[in-house]
Scaffold this motif. Structure first.
Motif, PDB file in Angstrom:
ATOM      1  N   CYS A 105      41.664  51.039  36.448  1.00 16.34           N
ATOM      2  CA  CYS A 105      40.261  51.404  36.244  1.00 16.34           C
ATOM      3  C   CYS A 105      39.362  50.492  37.076  1.00 16.34           C
ATOM      4  O   CYS A 105      39.467  49.266  36.981  1.00 16.34           O
ATOM      5  N   PRO A 106      38.470  51.089  37.875  1.00 21.45           N
ATOM      6  CA  PRO A 106      37.578  50.260  38.696  1.00 21.45           C
ATOM      7  C   PRO A 106      36.567  49.502  37.843  1.00 21.45           C
ATOM      8  O   PRO A 106      35.969  48.540  38.304  1.00 21.45           O
ATOM      9  N   ARG A 107      36.392  49.906  36.590  1.00 19.08           N
ATOM     10  CA  ARG A 107      35.384  49.250  35.747  1.00 19.08           C
ATOM     11  C   ARG A 107      35.994  48.130  34.892  1.00 19.08           C
ATOM     12  O   ARG A 107      35.442  47.063  34.774  1.00 19.08           O
TER      13      ARG A 107
END
Ligand code: OAD
Length: 241
Positions: A147-149
């Motif tokens: 997940c990029p977050r």
């Protein structure tokens, strides 16, 4: 075999369509059950069962990267086209539900598709507390993407065994079936709930019920009208405007 006569579609104001893997067979994609079906793989029960997350993610991504590639390599067929043409002609009268995750209804031009089992072409974070929204994704992954977050593993946004169907899809099904006057199911074995119950709910509302399937699938005796054969041959005739 002669083509069936078109359904008197003008008589109906609230048409519910339900499709399954059989409508994509004419595009070269496999069904789930039966010879050559996706569920024939010995390890599949483990891969598509939510209880085995996150350990199953490498295999789940291998499976769904393959399914993405197969679906991208396929083209919508005459069954998808017939459904899309009806939806475009009667946008306020038709609600399309699909158990398929292959995106072929959308690529055929269906303006609104309720995906009961999610989409192979969407990805979401496995961490329920992460606020990354599910996103459109056609990438093929050789390893589990993160997940990029929040950095947690990502997963395909499909419904696995043991998981609830998307809430919005269930609510749309409830309201569509409550007012439905024609219910047509195509290319589905009628073995997976809640979609398998749609015919009964539609009949309780007083709808005419029609099945188009290659064989007399489970529950076919519950339909008023059954057309046995290929959806890609029968739907263009039945839904002709
Ligand atoms: P199935 O594989 O259970 O059934 C597909 C049906 O399509 C069978 O009854 C076939 O006879 C029929 N069929 C095959 N070729 C056809 C053709 N050309 N025209 C018409 N019918 C044809 O697939 P589904 O009913 O879609 O769920 O499966 C329902 C759910 O079971 C899937 O969405 C999946 C699976 O477990 C999840 O992964 C959550």
């Amino acid at each position: 075999m002669s083509s069936p006569k078109p359904l008197p579609l003008d008589l109906y104001r609230h048409i519910v369509l339900l499709t399954g893997a059989g409508v994509s067979v004419g595009s070269g994609l496999p069904t789930y059950r039966g010879t050559g079906g996706l569920w024939e793989r010995e390890d599949i029960a483990w891969i598509v069962d939510a209880r085995f997350l996150p350990g199953s993610l490498p295999d789940l991504w291998r499976l769904y990267s393959r399914r993405r590639a197969d679906a991208l390599g396929a083209a919508p067929n005459a069954a998808h086209a017939a459904v899309a043409a009806l939806q475009r002609a009667r946008p306020d009268a038709v609600t399309l539900f699909t158990q398929n995750v292959d995106g072929l209804h959308q690529r055929a031009g269906s303006p609104d598709v309720v995906e009961l089992h999610g989409s192979a072409f969407r990805t979401r974070c496995t961490d329920p507390s992460c606020n990354l929204p599910s996103f459109a994704d056609d990438q093929l992954y050789a390893s589990v993407p993160l997940c990029p977050r929040c950095g947690a593993p990502l997963r395909p946004d499909v419904v696995l065994f043991g998981e609830m169907l998307p809430d919005l899809a269930l609510r749309r099904a409830q309201s569509a079936l409550d007012e439905c006057d024609l219910f047509l199911a195509a290319g589905t074995s009628g073995t997976v709930w809640p979609a398998a119950a749609f015919v009964r709910l539609a009949a309780q509302t007083g709808a005419r019920t029609v099945l188009v399937n290659l064989d007399a699938a489970m529950g076919s005796e519950e339909f008023d009208e059954v057309h046995l054969g290929k959806a890609e041959d029968i739907l263009p005739a039945l839904l002709s405007l």
